[in-house]
Every structure is written in structure tokens, then in C-alpha cells.
Write a protein that holds these residues in place. Structure first.
Motif, PDB file in Angstrom:
ATOM      1  N   ARG A  77      14.069   2.938   2.919  1.00 13.14           N
ATOM      2  CA  ARG A  77      13.386   2.780   3.767  1.00 13.14           C
ATOM      3  C   ARG A  77      12.212   3.168   3.339  1.00 13.14           C
ATOM      4  N   GLU A  78      11.550   3.408   3.128  1.00 14.10           N
ATOM      5  CA  GLU A  78      10.094   3.518   2.945  1.00 14.10           C
ATOM      6  C   GLU A  78       9.443   2.851   1.317  1.00 14.10           C
ATOM      7  N   LEU A  79      10.335   2.120   0.781  1.00 13.71           N
ATOM      8  CA  LEU A  79       9.517   1.225   0.075  1.00 13.71           C
ATOM      9  C   LEU A  79      10.042  -0.606   0.358  1.00 13.71           C
ATOM     10  N   LYS A  80      11.296  -0.603   1.203  1.00 11.91           N
ATOM     11  CA  LYS A  80      11.258  -2.014   1.523  1.00 11.91           C
ATOM     12  C   LYS A  80      10.329  -3.007   1.664  1.00 11.91           C
TER      13      LYS A  80
ATOM     14  N   ASN B  93       0.596  -1.473  -0.041  1.00  9.38           N
ATOM     15  CA  ASN B  93      -0.070  -0.395  -0.005  1.00  9.38           C
ATOM     16  C   ASN B  93       0.651   1.366   0.207  1.00  9.38           C
ATOM     17  N   LEU B  94       0.857   2.036  -0.599  1.00  9.83           N
ATOM     18  CA  LEU B  94       1.669   3.406  -1.117  1.00  9.83           C
ATOM     19  C   LEU B  94       0.659   4.569  -0.443  1.00  9.83           C
ATOM     20  N   THR B  95       1.480   5.035   0.766  1.00  6.52           N
ATOM     21  CA  THR B  95       0.107   5.460   1.633  1.00  6.52           C
ATOM     22  C   THR B  95      -0.076   6.728   1.708  1.00  6.52           C
ATOM     23  N   LYS B  96      -0.044   7.816   1.960  1.00  4.60           N
ATOM     24  CA  LYS B  96       0.243   9.075   1.793  1.00  4.60           C
ATOM     25  C   LYS B  96       1.517   9.482   2.609  1.00  4.60           C
TER      26      LYS B  96
END
Length: 263
Positions: free
Chosen positions: A260-263, A108-111
Motif C-alpha cells: 500500500r505504501e510503495l505502490k 517521494n519517500l515521505t516521513k
């Protein structure tokens, strides 16, 4: 005062030192510092960053003005479309972004993730502008029509509003290439644009967020002390070498954020 806030204040001093030493770029450290070390969510972190950037740039504008390196007329004219875009993006665009942008399988790509990844992309652009050879001083013989500058100001202002960075690394080349201003004066003139944009953008945040004023004012005050110290130290250190080294450092941080954000 807890240990985490102490770490944050040390970070604020470093942010100010970088701003004072190389005249920009330090603000781009503020968001990762607030998010990863102090645990603020990206929306609030970008809001705080705008206040820190705006206030710090105000101090920088005064210092550059004393040296005759600020073109107020051009800066104010260029800042109008930018601050409109910054205010609207902070007041309506950022609050209006859905909590989940899209989903692919279990991802899920969150805000919050989206803001940080976009911020990292802007950091990569900033790092490139710091690393590349800055000796190209070709200036157009004529300034472009104002309507083009207006559109470009809207675009840069929107980016500034979303990521909470000052955008000086975008405004300086714009002033050189579009407004026909010499490089040194473009750096000083960009500060007044950054000041206006950042503080007006923050006004949009005040209407939608709960601000921890005690921490924010202390953080900003320490950053300003860092700027004053950095400006003094810069007399003895090569700014160009520092800027290129900092560019590589920013590139590493941007890579870390994406990982960090997409791992």
C-alpha cells in the motif's frame, strides 16, 4: 460517537484479546488499525500505540507478578538504556525526521511512508519470531557484560520509539540469551520493560502532539477488557498454535502495508 470510532473500539477489543491469548503481539495491530481504519497519521498513531501498549502491559505485569514470573531487578536494570532511547527518539528523533526523506524520479519517500515501511519490516521480524519453533531453550551459562546489554537496550529502545510497538518480541529473547532468565519468567519480565518504555516514550509525545484523550482512554480501556477476556479464554486454547497462526496473519498485514505504501 461515529461509526468509524465504533469500528476502532471493536479493533481495540481484538487487540486486547490477542494480547491476553498469546501474551504479546496484539500491540502490533494497533498502528495499522489507527492508520488505515481510523485515518490517524503514523506519528500520532505510533504515539497512541505506545500509550495502549504501556497501559496494557502494566495490567499484564500485575497478572504475571501474581504467578511469580517477573524478575523486577533484571527488568528495571535492562529497561534503563531502553527507556532513555525510547524517550529521546519520541521527543527528538521522530519530530526531527524531515517530511520528505528522498525522491527518485516521481516517487517521494515521505516521513509517513518511511515510518509505515519501517514498521512493516519490524512486523516481519515479529512474525518470524512467532512462526518459528519456540522449543529452543538454550541459555548461556553466563550473562554478558552489562555494557553490551546497555548498547543492545539502546538499539531496541530506539526501534520501539520509532514504530510505537512494545518490543516484547525483541526483549524476550534478549532476556533469555543475555540475562540468563528462563523463558516463562523472561516473558513476564519483558512486560515491565515494555510498560516503562512505552509510557515514558508517550511522555515525549505529549510534549509535541495534541492528544485526543477521550478516544485514547476509551480505546485503551476496551483493550484492557479484551486482555482480561483473552487471559480467561487462553485457559482453554493452545497458546502455541494461536501464536503461530497470528504470526502468519502479521506477515500478511506487513506485506499489505509495504504494498500500500510503495505502490
Amino acid at each position: 460517537m461515529n461509526s468509524i470510532h465504533i469500528v476502532g473500539y471493536i479493533g481495540a477489543l481484538i487487540v486486547g484479546l490477542v494480547l491476553g491469548l498469546i501474551g504479546g503481539g496484539g500491540s502490533i495491530l494497533t498502528v495499522p488499525l489507527l492508520v488505515y481504519l481510523l485515518g490517524y497519521n503514523p506519528v500520532l498513531a505510533t504515539a497512541y500505540s505506545l500509550f495502549v501498549v504501556g497501559t496494557s502491559s502494566l495490567v499484564g505485569t500485575y497478572q504475571k507478578h501474581k504467578k511469580g514470573l517477573v524478575d523486577f531487578k533484571t527488568g528495571l536494570a535492562f529497561s534503563f538504556p531502553s527507556f532513555v532511547a525510547v524517550y529521546l527518539s519520541r521527543r527528538y528523533l521522530v519530530p526531527g525526521i524531515p517530511d520528505t526523506l528522498f525522491s527518485i524520479g516521481s516517487f517521494n519517500l515521505t516521513k509517513d511512508i518511511g515510518i509505515m515501511v519501517f514498521f512493516a519490516i519490524i512486523m516481519i521480524i515479529a512474525s518470524y519470531s512467532m512462526i518459528k519453533n519456540g522449543k529452543n531453550k538454550i541459555i548461556n551459562s553466563k550473562s554478558q557484560p552489562y555494557y553490551k546489554t546497555f548498547v543492545q537496550g539502546l538499539i531496541i529502545g530506539t526501534i520501539t520509539g520509532i514504530v510505537g510497538a512494545g518490543g516484547g518480541f525483541l526483549y524476550v529473547p534478549a532476556l533469555v540469551l543475555w540475562a540468563n532468565i528462563p523463558m516463562k519468567k523472561a516473558v513476564g519480565t519483558s512486560l515491565i520493560i515494555v510498560t516503562i518504555n512505552s509510557l515514558i516514550g508517550f511522555i515525549g509525545d505529549v510534549q509535541t502532539l495534541n492528544i485526543e484523550w477521550g478516544f485514547l482512554l476509551t480505546f485503551t480501556g476496551i483493550a484492557i477488557l479484551g486482555i482480561i477476556l483473552g487471559v480467561y479464554i487462553s485457559k482453554f486454547i493452545s497458546g502455541e498454535k494461536l501464536k503461530k497462526s497470528f504470526g502468519y496473519f502479521i506477515l500478511l498485514i506487513a506485506t499489505y502495508i509495504i504494498y500500500r505504501e510503495l505502490k
